[in-house]
Structure formats: C-alpha cells, structure tokens
Write a protein that holds these residues in place. Sequence first.
Motif, PDB file in Angstrom:
ATOM      1  N   PHE A  13       0.867  -1.172   0.000  1.00  0.00           N
ATOM      2  CA  PHE A  13       0.000   0.000   0.000  1.00  0.00           C
ATOM      3  C   PHE A  13       0.905   1.223   0.000  1.00  0.00           C
ATOM      4  O   PHE A  13       1.915   1.254   0.703  1.00  0.00           O
ATOM      5  CB  PHE A  13      -0.896   0.012   1.243  1.00  0.00           C
ATOM      6  CG  PHE A  13      -1.889  -1.109   1.253  1.00  0.00           C
ATOM      7  CD1 PHE A  13      -3.173  -0.912   0.777  1.00  0.00           C
ATOM      8  CD2 PHE A  13      -1.546  -2.359   1.725  1.00  0.00           C
ATOM      9  CE1 PHE A  13      -4.098  -1.940   0.771  1.00  0.00           C
ATOM     10  CE2 PHE A  13      -2.460  -3.401   1.726  1.00  0.00           C
ATOM     11  CZ  PHE A  13      -3.734  -3.187   1.254  1.00  0.00           C
ATOM     12  N   ASP A  14       0.575   2.201  -0.813  1.00  0.00           N
ATOM     13  CA  ASP A  14       1.383   3.411  -0.926  1.00  0.00           C
ATOM     14  C   ASP A  14       0.434   4.608  -0.892  1.00  0.00           C
ATOM     15  O   ASP A  14      -0.057   5.058  -1.930  1.00  0.00           O
ATOM     16  CB  ASP A  14       2.186   3.365  -2.228  1.00  0.00           C
ATOM     17  CG  ASP A  14       3.218   4.465  -2.335  1.00  0.00           C
ATOM     18  OD1 ASP A  14       3.384   5.215  -1.357  1.00  0.00           O
ATOM     19  OD2 ASP A  14       3.858   4.574  -3.399  1.00  0.00           O
ATOM     20  N   GLY A  15       0.139   5.076   0.307  1.00  0.00           N
ATOM     21  CA  GLY A  15      -0.833   6.165   0.472  1.00  0.00           C
ATOM     22  C   GLY A  15      -2.213   5.691   0.054  1.00  0.00           C
ATOM     23  O   GLY A  15      -2.728   4.717   0.589  1.00  0.00           O
ATOM     24  N   ASN A  16      -2.811   6.356  -0.928  1.00  0.00           N
ATOM     25  CA  ASN A  16      -4.139   5.986  -1.417  1.00  0.00           C
ATOM     26  C   ASN A  16      -4.087   5.017  -2.588  1.00  0.00           C
ATOM     27  O   ASN A  16      -5.088   4.832  -3.284  1.00  0.00           O
ATOM     28  CB  ASN A  16      -4.916   7.239  -1.825  1.00  0.00           C
ATOM     29  CG  ASN A  16      -5.294   8.083  -0.630  1.00  0.00           C
ATOM     30  OD1 ASN A  16      -5.562   7.561   0.445  1.00  0.00           O
ATOM     31  ND2 ASN A  16      -5.300   9.389  -0.797  1.00  0.00           N
ATOM     32  N   ILE A  17      -2.929   4.413  -2.802  1.00  0.00           N
ATOM     33  CA  ILE A  17      -2.732   3.487  -3.915  1.00  0.00           C
ATOM     34  C   ILE A  17      -2.456   2.082  -3.374  1.00  0.00           C
ATOM     35  O   ILE A  17      -1.723   1.912  -2.402  1.00  0.00           O
ATOM     36  CB  ILE A  17      -1.539   3.937  -4.795  1.00  0.00           C
ATOM     37  CG1 ILE A  17      -1.791   5.320  -5.386  1.00  0.00           C
ATOM     38  CG2 ILE A  17      -1.201   2.916  -5.868  1.00  0.00           C
ATOM     39  CD1 ILE A  17      -2.955   5.385  -6.359  1.00  0.00           C
ATOM     40  N   VAL A  18      -3.045   1.092  -4.016  1.00  0.00           N
ATOM     41  CA  VAL A  18      -2.740  -0.307  -3.736  1.00  0.00           C
ATOM     42  C   VAL A  18      -1.963  -0.825  -4.937  1.00  0.00           C
ATOM     43  O   VAL A  18      -2.414  -0.699  -6.074  1.00  0.00           O
ATOM     44  CB  VAL A  18      -4.030  -1.139  -3.540  1.00  0.00           C
ATOM     45  CG1 VAL A  18      -3.702  -2.596  -3.271  1.00  0.00           C
ATOM     46  CG2 VAL A  18      -4.872  -0.565  -2.406  1.00  0.00           C
ATOM     47  N   GLU A  25       3.831  -7.906 -13.355  1.00  0.00           N
ATOM     48  CA  GLU A  25       3.887  -6.452 -13.513  1.00  0.00           C
ATOM     49  C   GLU A  25       3.121  -5.782 -12.378  1.00  0.00           C
ATOM     50  O   GLU A  25       2.021  -6.197 -12.020  1.00  0.00           O
ATOM     51  CB  GLU A  25       3.258  -6.066 -14.852  1.00  0.00           C
ATOM     52  CG  GLU A  25       3.373  -4.612 -15.190  1.00  0.00           C
ATOM     53  CD  GLU A  25       2.843  -4.308 -16.586  1.00  0.00           C
ATOM     54  OE1 GLU A  25       2.478  -3.147 -16.803  1.00  0.00           O
ATOM     55  OE2 GLU A  25       2.790  -5.218 -17.429  1.00  0.00           O
ATOM     56  N   ASP A  26       3.717  -4.738 -11.786  1.00  0.00           N
ATOM     57  CA  ASP A  26       3.039  -3.974 -10.738  1.00  0.00           C
ATOM     58  C   ASP A  26       2.071  -2.982 -11.366  1.00  0.00           C
ATOM     59  O   ASP A  26       2.445  -2.210 -12.248  1.00  0.00           O
ATOM     60  CB  ASP A  26       4.050  -3.215  -9.881  1.00  0.00           C
ATOM     61  CG  ASP A  26       4.794  -4.108  -8.909  1.00  0.00           C
ATOM     62  OD1 ASP A  26       4.344  -5.246  -8.681  1.00  0.00           O
ATOM     63  OD2 ASP A  26       5.814  -3.668  -8.368  1.00  0.00           O
ATOM     64  N   ILE A  27       0.827  -3.017 -10.880  1.00  0.00           N
ATOM     65  CA  ILE A  27      -0.209  -2.117 -11.379  1.00  0.00           C
ATOM     66  C   ILE A  27      -0.835  -1.411 -10.179  1.00  0.00           C
ATOM     67  O   ILE A  27      -1.129  -2.039  -9.163  1.00  0.00           O
ATOM     68  CB  ILE A  27      -1.282  -2.892 -12.178  1.00  0.00           C
ATOM     69  CG1 ILE A  27      -0.610  -3.605 -13.362  1.00  0.00           C
ATOM     70  CG2 ILE A  27      -2.385  -1.956 -12.656  1.00  0.00           C
ATOM     71  CD1 ILE A  27      -1.523  -4.492 -14.164  1.00  0.00           C
ATOM     72  N   ASN A  28      -1.015  -0.097 -10.301  1.00  0.00           N
ATOM     73  CA  ASN A  28      -1.582   0.713  -9.221  1.00  0.00           C
ATOM     74  C   ASN A  28      -3.096   0.823  -9.365  1.00  0.00           C
ATOM     75  O   ASN A  28      -3.604   1.052 -10.463  1.00  0.00           O
ATOM     76  CB  ASN A  28      -0.977   2.116  -9.237  1.00  0.00           C
ATOM     77  CG  ASN A  28       0.514   2.100  -8.991  1.00  0.00           C
ATOM     78  OD1 ASN A  28       1.052   1.188  -8.383  1.00  0.00           O
ATOM     79  ND2 ASN A  28       1.187   3.122  -9.466  1.00  0.00           N
ATOM     80  N   PHE A  29      -3.778   0.693  -8.224  1.00  0.00           N
ATOM     81  CA  PHE A  29      -5.229   0.840  -8.169  1.00  0.00           C
ATOM     82  C   PHE A  29      -5.581   1.781  -7.023  1.00  0.00           C
ATOM     83  O   PHE A  29      -4.878   1.818  -6.017  1.00  0.00           O
ATOM     84  CB  PHE A  29      -5.904  -0.520  -7.902  1.00  0.00           C
ATOM     85  CG  PHE A  29      -5.788  -1.494  -9.022  1.00  0.00           C
ATOM     86  CD1 PHE A  29      -6.725  -1.529 -10.045  1.00  0.00           C
ATOM     87  CD2 PHE A  29      -4.732  -2.398  -9.062  1.00  0.00           C
ATOM     88  CE1 PHE A  29      -6.614  -2.438 -11.086  1.00  0.00           C
ATOM     89  CE2 PHE A  29      -4.616  -3.310 -10.098  1.00  0.00           C
ATOM     90  CZ  PHE A  29      -5.557  -3.336 -11.109  1.00  0.00           C
ATOM     91  N   PRO A  30      -6.691   2.509  -7.139  1.00  0.00           N
ATOM     92  CA  PRO A  30      -7.143   3.352  -6.021  1.00  0.00           C
ATOM     93  C   PRO A  30      -7.518   2.486  -4.814  1.00  0.00           C
ATOM     94  O   PRO A  30      -8.178   1.450  -4.954  1.00  0.00           O
ATOM     95  CB  PRO A  30      -8.383   4.059  -6.576  1.00  0.00           C
ATOM     96  CG  PRO A  30      -8.313   3.900  -8.058  1.00  0.00           C
ATOM     97  CD  PRO A  30      -7.549   2.641  -8.317  1.00  0.00           C
ATOM     98  N   HIS A  31      -7.078   2.927  -3.640  1.00  0.00           N
ATOM     99  CA  HIS A  31      -7.325   2.179  -2.402  1.00  0.00           C
ATOM    100  C   HIS A  31      -8.813   1.981  -2.142  1.00  0.00           C
ATOM    101  O   HIS A  31      -9.219   0.945  -1.604  1.00  0.00           O
ATOM    102  CB  HIS A  31      -6.674   2.921  -1.234  1.00  0.00           C
ATOM    103  CG  HIS A  31      -6.649   2.141   0.030  1.00  0.00           C
ATOM    104  ND1 HIS A  31      -7.698   2.147   0.907  1.00  0.00           N
ATOM    105  CD2 HIS A  31      -5.704   1.333   0.564  1.00  0.00           C
ATOM    106  CE1 HIS A  31      -7.408   1.373   1.941  1.00  0.00           C
ATOM    107  NE2 HIS A  31      -6.199   0.867   1.756  1.00  0.00           N
ATOM    108  N   ASP A  32      -9.651   2.939  -2.542  1.00  0.00           N
ATOM    109  CA  ASP A  32     -11.083   2.853  -2.231  1.00  0.00           C
ATOM    110  C   ASP A  32     -11.813   1.759  -3.018  1.00  0.00           C
ATOM    111  O   ASP A  32     -12.983   1.485  -2.744  1.00  0.00           O
ATOM    112  CB  ASP A  32     -11.777   4.201  -2.396  1.00  0.00           C
ATOM    113  CG  ASP A  32     -11.710   4.766  -3.809  1.00  0.00           C
ATOM    114  OD1 ASP A  32     -11.168   4.097  -4.725  1.00  0.00           O
ATOM    115  OD2 ASP A  32     -12.193   5.890  -4.008  1.00  0.00           O
ATOM    116  N   GLN A  33     -11.147   1.107  -3.959  1.00  0.00           N
ATOM    117  CA  GLN A  33     -11.756  -0.020  -4.683  1.00  0.00           C
ATOM    118  C   GLN A  33     -11.595  -1.343  -3.926  1.00  0.00           C
ATOM    119  O   GLN A  33     -12.183  -2.343  -4.323  1.00  0.00           O
ATOM    120  CB  GLN A  33     -11.131  -0.188  -6.070  1.00  0.00           C
ATOM    121  CG  GLN A  33     -11.488   0.898  -7.044  1.00  0.00           C
ATOM    122  CD  GLN A  33     -10.909   0.642  -8.426  1.00  0.00           C
ATOM    123  OE1 GLN A  33      -9.910  -0.049  -8.587  1.00  0.00           O
ATOM    124  NE2 GLN A  33     -11.547   1.201  -9.431  1.00  0.00           N
TER     125      GLN A  33
END
Length: 63
Positions: A13-18, A25-33
């Motif tokens: 977890f990186d702030g508001n990003i998961v 491959e690393d893919i960023n998603f919004p934490h609220d999902q």
Amino acid sequence: MEDQSLRGVITRFDGNIVVVEIEGEDINFPHDQFPAEAVAGDVIKIENGKVDLLREEREQPRD
C-alpha cells in the motif's frame, strides 16, 4: 464484449494506492476499490470493476 477477470497479489500500500502484481507487472489501483480488510499478500480477483479477496489463496510470507 466479453467480461474479463484479473488475478493478482497485493504487494504493498502506498498512500491511497494499492500496488498489485499481475502477471509479473506492478499495477496501481485506487485504495477505495479494495475491501478495508485487504492486506499485503492477499490474492485478489478483479471482475467488472469489483475486487474480491481470495483468502484461501493468500501468499505465505517468504523467509
């Protein structure tokens, strides 16, 4: 159009990003999902924009 589902592992977890590793491959998603109980190492399935935890497939910590 055919529905797609993705499987991956939450790496951090990186702030508001998961950050999720999908097919190497690393893919960023919004934490609220993500469900509130999601933690690093959880295996997830993303289908139709919905994230499900697959706790029975959770990655074991590496020594």
